[in-house]
Design a protein around this motif. Structure first.
Motif, short mmCIF file in Angstrom:
data_model
loop_
_atom_site.label_atom_id
_atom_site.label_comp_id
_atom_site.label_asym_id
_atom_site.label_seq_id
_atom_site.Cartn_x
_atom_site.Cartn_y
_atom_site.Cartn_z
N THR A 165 0.79 -1.25 -0.01
CA THR A 165 0.05 0.01 0.14
C THR A 165 0.84 1.14 -0.21
O THR A 165 2.25 1.16 0.18
CB THR A 165 -0.98 -0.01 1.34
OG1 THR A 165 -0.09 0.23 2.35
CG2 THR A 165 -1.77 -1.27 1.42
N GLU A 166 0.17 2.67 -0.29
CA GLU A 166 1.12 3.77 -0.21
C GLU A 166 1.79 3.72 1.21
O GLU A 166 2.87 4.20 0.92
CB GLU A 166 0.35 4.83 -0.59
CG GLU A 166 -0.36 4.89 -1.83
CD GLU A 166 0.64 5.43 -2.81
OE1 GLU A 166 1.70 6.06 -2.48
OE2 GLU A 166 0.36 5.30 -4.05
N ALA A 167 1.17 3.35 2.14
CA ALA A 167 1.88 3.65 3.65
C ALA A 167 3.13 2.58 3.59
O ALA A 167 3.93 3.01 4.57
CB ALA A 167 0.90 2.96 4.57
N ASP A 168 3.46 1.80 2.73
CA ASP A 168 4.51 1.05 2.61
C ASP A 168 5.80 1.53 2.01
O ASP A 168 6.84 1.23 2.13
CB ASP A 168 4.49 -0.31 1.91
CG ASP A 168 3.45 -1.19 2.82
OD1 ASP A 168 3.57 -1.60 3.87
OD2 ASP A 168 2.65 -1.73 2.00
N GLY A 169 5.50 2.80 1.33
CA GLY A 169 6.68 3.62 0.57
C GLY A 169 7.73 3.77 1.57
O GLY A 169 8.92 3.19 1.05
N ALA A 170 7.79 4.43 2.71
CA ALA A 170 8.88 4.59 3.58
C ALA A 170 9.53 3.32 4.07
O ALA A 170 10.92 3.43 4.05
CB ALA A 170 8.27 5.43 4.76
N PRO A 171 8.84 2.42 4.71
CA PRO A 171 9.48 1.35 5.18
C PRO A 171 10.35 0.45 3.67
O PRO A 171 11.56 -0.07 4.41
CB PRO A 171 8.62 0.73 5.79
CG PRO A 171 7.33 1.08 5.58
CD PRO A 171 7.55 2.31 5.01
N LEU A 172 9.78 0.54 2.84
CA LEU A 172 10.40 -0.08 1.53
C LEU A 172 11.34 0.54 1.29
O LEU A 172 12.50 0.08 0.81
CB LEU A 172 9.49 -0.44 0.58
CG LEU A 172 8.41 -1.40 0.70
CD1 LEU A 172 7.34 -1.48 -0.29
CD2 LEU A 172 8.86 -2.88 1.08
#
Length: 164
Positions: free
Chosen positions: A10-17
Motif C-alpha cells: 500500500t502507499e503506506a509501505d513506501g517509507a519502510p520499503l
C-alpha cells in the motif's frame, strides 16, 4: 518468530520499503549506484504499490518482491518478470525470500501469466541457488554486462514455466 504474511503493498509501505532498499543495497545484486540523499519517492508512476508483494512479520516489513509485466508488448503479455527482491537482514534464513518467490508465481498466474522471468548478477550465488531451487533455469547470459567495483559481472537471465 512471528507468523509472516504476504500482501500487496500500500502507499503506506513506501517509507519502510525505501528504508529496506537502502539498508540492503549491495553490489552483489544492485547495478545502480548506492542511494544517496535526498531520496526520491519509493513508489513512482512506473513502480506502483500494486507491483509489490510485501512480507510482514510481527508488524514489520521483512521483505518484498516487485512483479512486473516483462514488457508493454501484447505479444508477451503472458510473461511476468521479477524486478527486485529484498529481505531485511534481521529476517534472513527464515524462508521469506522463498515465500515471496512463491507468492510472486501465484500472483503472476492470477494475472494470467504462463511464464516468470528474472535477471540476476552472475556473482550472486546465493540468489541463483534459491531461484534454481524454485524451478528457474538459466536461459541466457550476457557476459561481462556490468562493471561493478572494478570487476565485470555477467547478467544471467533465468525463467520458469508457471503451467507445469
Amino acid at each position: 518468530m512471528e507468523k509472516t504474511i504476504i500482501r500487496t503493498a500500500t502507499e503506506a509501505d513506501g517509507a519502510p520499503l525505501a528504508e529496506l532498499d537502502r539498508r540492503t543495497w549491495s553490489t552483489l545484486h544492485a547495478v545502480m549506484p548506492r542511494p544517496e540523499p535526498p531520496y526520491g519517492p519509493f513508489f513512482t508512476e512506473r513502480s506502483r504499490p500494486e507491483h509489490f508483494l510485501v512480507a510482514e512479520s510481527g508488524g514489520r516489513v521483512a521483505g518484498y518482491v516487485r512483479l512486473m509485466p516483462a514488457t508493454p508488448l501484447a505479444a508477451n503479455a503472458h510473461v511476468r518478470q521479477i524486478q527486485g527482491l529484498a529481505v531485511d537482514d534481521a529476517f534472513r534464513g527464515l524462508g521469506i525470500a522463498r515465500a515471496l518467490l512463491r507468492a510472486a508465481a501465484d500472483e503472476a498466474r492470477r494475472q494470467g501469466a504462463t511464464r516468470l522471468t528474472l535477471r540476476v548478477l552472475g556473482h550472486n550465488a546465493p540468489a541463483r541457488s534459491l531461484y534454481a531451487s524454485e524451478g528457474f533455469v538459466v536461459e541466457g547470459v550476457l557476459p561481462e554486462e556490468f562493471l561493478l567495483d572494478g570487476a565485470y559481472v555477467d547478467d544471467v537471465l533465468m525463467g520458469r514455466s508457471l503451467t507445469s
